[in-house]
Write a protein that holds these residues in place. Sequence first.
Motif, PDB file in Angstrom:
ATOM      1  N   ASN A   1      21.087  69.636  49.621  1.00 48.12           N
ATOM      2  CA  ASN A   1      22.301  68.917  50.027  1.00 48.12           C
ATOM      3  C   ASN A   1      22.659  69.158  51.485  1.00 48.12           C
ATOM      4  OD1 ASN A   1      22.933  67.587  47.553  1.00 48.12           O
ATOM      5  ND2 ASN A   1      23.686  69.531  46.748  1.00 48.12           N
ATOM      6  N   ALA A   2      21.645  69.346  52.316  1.00 45.60           N
ATOM      7  CA  ALA A   2      21.872  69.555  53.746  1.00 45.60           C
ATOM      8  C   ALA A   2      20.688  69.012  54.525  1.00 45.60           C
ATOM      9  CB  ALA A   2      22.071  71.041  54.052  1.00 45.60           C
ATOM     10  N   PHE A   3      20.936  68.646  55.768  1.00 46.17           N
ATOM     11  CA  PHE A   3      19.841  68.199  56.633  1.00 46.17           C
ATOM     12  C   PHE A   3      20.250  68.379  58.084  1.00 46.17           C
ATOM     13  CE2 PHE A   3      22.468  64.468  55.809  1.00 46.17           C
ATOM     14  CZ  PHE A   3      22.588  63.853  57.049  1.00 46.17           C
ATOM     15  N   GLU A   4      19.247  68.385  58.940  1.00 45.41           N
ATOM     16  CA  GLU A   4      19.461  68.447  60.378  1.00 45.41           C
ATOM     17  C   GLU A   4      18.696  67.307  61.037  1.00 45.41           C
ATOM     18  OE1 GLU A   4      18.460  72.233  62.046  1.00 45.41           O
ATOM     19  OE2 GLU A   4      19.702  73.364  60.616  1.00 45.41           O
ATOM     20  N   GLY A   5      19.161  66.884  62.185  1.00 50.67           N
ATOM     21  CA  GLY A   5      18.470  65.833  62.913  1.00 50.67           C
ATOM     22  C   GLY A   5      19.005  65.698  64.314  1.00 50.67           C
ATOM     23  N   LYS A   6      18.182  65.089  65.164  1.00 54.38           N
ATOM     24  CA  LYS A   6      18.636  64.791  66.524  1.00 54.38           C
ATOM     25  C   LYS A   6      19.497  63.540  66.489  1.00 54.38           C
ATOM     26  CE  LYS A   6      14.888  61.706  67.928  1.00 54.38           C
ATOM     27  NZ  LYS A   6      13.857  61.411  68.930  1.00 54.38           N
ATOM     28  N   VAL A   7      20.383  63.410  67.458  1.00 52.90           N
ATOM     29  CA  VAL A   7      21.294  62.277  67.493  1.00 52.90           C
ATOM     30  C   VAL A   7      20.934  61.319  68.615  1.00 52.90           C
ATOM     31  CG1 VAL A   7      23.153  63.692  66.554  1.00 52.90           C
ATOM     32  CG2 VAL A   7      23.035  63.312  69.020  1.00 52.90           C
ATOM     33  N   VAL A   8      21.213  60.045  68.361  1.00 53.74           N
ATOM     34  CA  VAL A   8      21.254  59.014  69.391  1.00 53.74           C
ATOM     35  C   VAL A   8      22.660  58.427  69.342  1.00 53.74           C
ATOM     36  CG1 VAL A   8      20.394  56.770  70.137  1.00 53.74           C
ATOM     37  CG2 VAL A   8      18.797  58.512  69.347  1.00 53.74           C
TER      38      VAL A   8
ATOM     39  N   GLU B   1      25.608  64.311  73.202  1.00 54.23           N
ATOM     40  CA  GLU B   1      24.606  63.754  74.108  1.00 54.23           C
ATOM     41  C   GLU B   1      23.357  63.421  73.313  1.00 54.23           C
ATOM     42  OE1 GLU B   1      23.932  66.637  77.156  1.00 54.23           O
ATOM     43  OE2 GLU B   1      25.999  66.544  77.922  1.00 54.23           O
ATOM     44  N   ASP B   2      22.654  62.367  73.736  1.00 57.84           N
ATOM     45  CA  ASP B   2      21.392  62.022  73.083  1.00 57.84           C
ATOM     46  C   ASP B   2      20.475  63.245  73.048  1.00 57.84           C
ATOM     47  OD1 ASP B   2      22.165  59.443  72.675  1.00 57.84           O
ATOM     48  OD2 ASP B   2      20.959  58.578  74.289  1.00 57.84           O
ATOM     49  N   GLY B   3      19.852  63.462  71.906  1.00 55.06           N
ATOM     50  CA  GLY B   3      18.942  64.583  71.747  1.00 55.06           C
ATOM     51  C   GLY B   3      19.581  65.826  71.161  1.00 55.06           C
ATOM     52  N   ASP B   4      20.927  65.878  71.144  1.00 57.92           N
ATOM     53  CA  ASP B   4      21.592  66.990  70.457  1.00 57.92           C
ATOM     54  C   ASP B   4      21.159  67.023  68.993  1.00 57.92           C
ATOM     55  OD1 ASP B   4      23.055  67.941  72.597  1.00 57.92           O
ATOM     56  OD2 ASP B   4      24.856  66.790  72.106  1.00 57.92           O
ATOM     57  N   ARG B   5      21.266  68.206  68.398  1.00 55.91           N
ATOM     58  CA  ARG B   5      20.948  68.329  66.980  1.00 55.91           C
ATOM     59  C   ARG B   5      22.219  68.620  66.192  1.00 55.91           C
ATOM     60  NH1 ARG B   5      15.930  68.058  65.475  1.00 55.91           N
ATOM     61  NH2 ARG B   5      16.328  69.047  63.450  1.00 55.91           N
ATOM     62  N   LEU B   6      22.355  67.911  65.063  1.00 52.61           N
ATOM     63  CA  LEU B   6      23.469  68.100  64.159  1.00 52.61           C
ATOM     64  C   LEU B   6      22.969  68.665  62.835  1.00 52.61           C
ATOM     65  CD1 LEU B   6      25.674  64.857  64.354  1.00 52.61           C
ATOM     66  CD2 LEU B   6      26.143  67.085  65.370  1.00 52.61           C
TER      67      LEU B   6
ATOM     68  N   GLU C   1      12.465  58.529  61.713  1.00 53.29           N
ATOM     69  CA  GLU C   1      13.069  58.576  60.380  1.00 53.29           C
ATOM     70  C   GLU C   1      13.981  59.778  60.170  1.00 53.29           C
ATOM     71  OE1 GLU C   1       8.678  59.798  59.780  1.00 53.29           O
ATOM     72  OE2 GLU C   1       9.897  58.615  61.172  1.00 53.29           O
ATOM     73  N   HIS C   2      14.046  60.699  61.133  1.00 53.62           N
ATOM     74  CA  HIS C   2      14.904  61.876  61.022  1.00 53.62           C
ATOM     75  C   HIS C   2      16.121  61.815  61.951  1.00 53.62           C
ATOM     76  CE1 HIS C   2      11.715  63.576  58.630  1.00 53.62           C
ATOM     77  NE2 HIS C   2      10.865  63.441  59.624  1.00 53.62           N
ATOM     78  N   THR C   3      16.262  60.719  62.679  1.00 53.40           N
ATOM     79  CA  THR C   3      17.343  60.589  63.657  1.00 53.40           C
ATOM     80  C   THR C   3      18.679  60.303  62.969  1.00 53.40           C
ATOM     81  OG1 THR C   3      15.787  59.743  65.300  1.00 53.40           O
ATOM     82  CG2 THR C   3      18.126  59.295  65.690  1.00 53.40           C
ATOM     83  N   ILE C   4      19.754  60.856  63.537  1.00 55.16           N
ATOM     84  CA  ILE C   4      21.115  60.563  63.103  1.00 55.16           C
ATOM     85  C   ILE C   4      21.749  59.635  64.141  1.00 55.16           C
ATOM     86  CG2 ILE C   4      23.395  61.524  62.583  1.00 55.16           C
ATOM     87  CD1 ILE C   4      21.957  64.176  61.903  1.00 55.16           C
ATOM     88  N   LEU C   5      22.201  58.458  63.696  1.00 57.79           N
ATOM     89  CA  LEU C   5      22.830  57.494  64.593  1.00 57.79           C
ATOM     90  C   LEU C   5      24.331  57.776  64.659  1.00 57.79           C
ATOM     91  CD1 LEU C   5      21.088  54.197  63.393  1.00 57.79           C
ATOM     92  CD2 LEU C   5      20.332  55.805  65.166  1.00 57.79           C
ATOM     93  N   VAL C   6      24.865  57.848  65.867  1.00 56.95           N
ATOM     94  CA  VAL C   6      26.291  58.161  66.059  1.00 56.95           C
ATOM     95  C   VAL C   6      26.969  57.002  66.777  1.00 56.95           C
ATOM     96  CG1 VAL C   6      27.945  59.720  67.141  1.00 56.95           C
ATOM     97  CG2 VAL C   6      25.843  60.640  66.134  1.00 56.95           C
ATOM     98  N   MET C   7      28.086  56.555  66.211  1.00 56.35           N
ATOM     99  CA  MET C   7      28.903  55.510  66.817  1.00 56.35           C
ATOM    100  C   MET C   7      30.251  56.119  67.216  1.00 56.35           C
ATOM    101  SD  MET C   7      29.555  52.354  67.697  1.00 56.35           S
ATOM    102  CE  MET C   7      28.206  51.438  66.961  1.00 56.35           C
ATOM    103  N   ARG C   8      30.580  56.040  68.496  1.00 56.67           N
ATOM    104  CA  ARG C   8      31.874  56.542  68.954  1.00 56.67           C
ATOM    105  C   ARG C   8      32.577  55.451  69.771  1.00 56.67           C
ATOM    106  NH1 ARG C   8      29.394  61.003  73.215  1.00 56.67           N
ATOM    107  NH2 ARG C   8      28.677  59.490  74.786  1.00 56.67           N
TER     108      ARG C   8
END
Length: 599
Positions: free
Chosen positions: A419-426, A518-523, A447-454
């Motif tokens: 129930n957890a995962f990590e990924g880089k953000v765009v 920032e792009d490339g950060d990991r969450l 397929e491991h990227t997390i998309l962020v909308m702000r």
Amino acid sequence: MTDRKITPEQLRSRWWFDNPESPGTTALCIERYMNYGITLEELAGGKPIIGICQSGSDLTPCNRHHIELVKRVKEGIRAAGGVPFEFPLHPIHENARRPTAALDRNLAYLGLVEVLHGYPLDGVVLTTGCDKTTPASLMAAATVNIPAIVLSGGPMLNGWRGPDRVGSGTIIWELRKRLAAGDIDYAEFLARATDSAPSVGHCNTMGTASTMNSMAEALGMSLPGSAMIPAPYKERAMVAYDTGARIVDMVWQDLRPSDILTRQAFENAIVVCSALGGSSNAPIHINAIARHSGVELTNDDWQALGHAIPLLANVMPAGAYLSEEFYRAGGVPAVVNELLGAGKLHGEALTVNGRTLADNCAGRETQDPEVIRRYDNPLVEQAGFLNLKGNLFDSALMKTSVISADFRARFLSNPDDPNAFEGKVVVFDGSEDYHARIDDPALDIDEHTILVMRGAGPVGHPGGAEVVNMQPPEALIKRGIESLPCLGDGRQSGTSGSPSILNAAPEAATGGGLALLEDGDRLRVDLNRGEVRLLVDDAELQARRERLEAQGGYRYPGHQTPWQEIQRTLVEPLDRGMTLEGATRYRDVARRSPPRDNH
């Protein structure tokens, strides 16, 4: 008629139409209202004056059915001894309003408060349907606190394409992927999208419209069983008549929203919403209605009271069926009956017909256990919302009933880290930025990227845009990867089946942590701990914040209209219901602050 608690002399409308202490003002009201043929006996004869808040118009197609439906409401009002006065609600249409219909919820609320407070109305029928018309109406009813009852226009009939059900909204999110994959062209995309809207009415899925009208019933503000009657069915016109008749009795009984919209009622709404697989927008609107009712409701309450509730309604987007099957299977009363049997609701909560929730739903068994499941045989064991927190925001919601098997397998099934995962953000700054860049190979989205909308929140967009449910780049869709984790400070359509992390507050535009990404950060997303954390140290976060402040803060588009500027100045975060600062101080204004004379 049940026993009266007030007399004709105590009707609020008498201040306008039969007030010997202010003959001049009375005469002005009387003479002008008579200019189209209404009689003096109707206005000043001791009959309740009932407002009908008309939300239907050509600009609001989901509610347009009310143009005809209110004729039955008027007949019910007159049969019960009242006099109907129809008036318009500011139009709110989810699909067409730009920059977002959420911008108009508070504007419609303000306008309706002024009408209910300042005009000669003893009670009101609130005609609802499309997403924001329901909360706007209930927020105003809670503020003014004259007798009020909700009448939904009802959902559309089922959409079909051949033998397949086509759900409004939900099919469009699926067709976007098919278009991106090259499986269909633009013309077919539009043709198949229109299959989902075969009749008058609002969304036939359990999107925000069906959810919020079901919430009105769960709160006790609609007649039992009325929320999900399909718009074209004869029963819809029947319940319109009954609603008109009932509001007259409510006036004589002095039964007001404050008697119904209690803490128990809102706790019931949370539980029912979870069992319905209700919209991710429901917490925003229910929290707002609660605050205007004097009840503090938080997203922690949504998790504590609702997350463990199972999914009982097998309705899109969380299930397989649509509104017609749901109504025939028993609708909201059948779901409530299951929850009451499991001891999950406050059955003693009062409703608009003067009976309790338990009384209304006793014996209302599901008529189709495949469409409305038994409590011990749900579609999903824990179907409510999670309220996630971390070093980027104080609150963000995740709708767990729509976590698909594929999403769970790819992101939540690591045996060493369940129930957890990590990924880089765009990161994207608003929907325009997303559409312009999502297919740029330089972003290196996999397929491991997390998309962020702000920049999509109440201030940033403005209004809180439904843009967080982002689809992957076309290249990934063509490889069969049709969903990625999404996170944002905006909203998404209630018809979407995406398990996005939504409504992050505070938003980037008001200093929220998403502005520091920032792009490339990991969450790291940990559902067990209820956390979303940016994997950088506190010193780096502080340095980023100082750099952002030195640049003047997070930039977002300027105001386009006066209302956009006014709302941005006053609007509160999504977790606070996106209400207007200071507005929730005003309650029961019809009794506490009767309007002053105008002459």
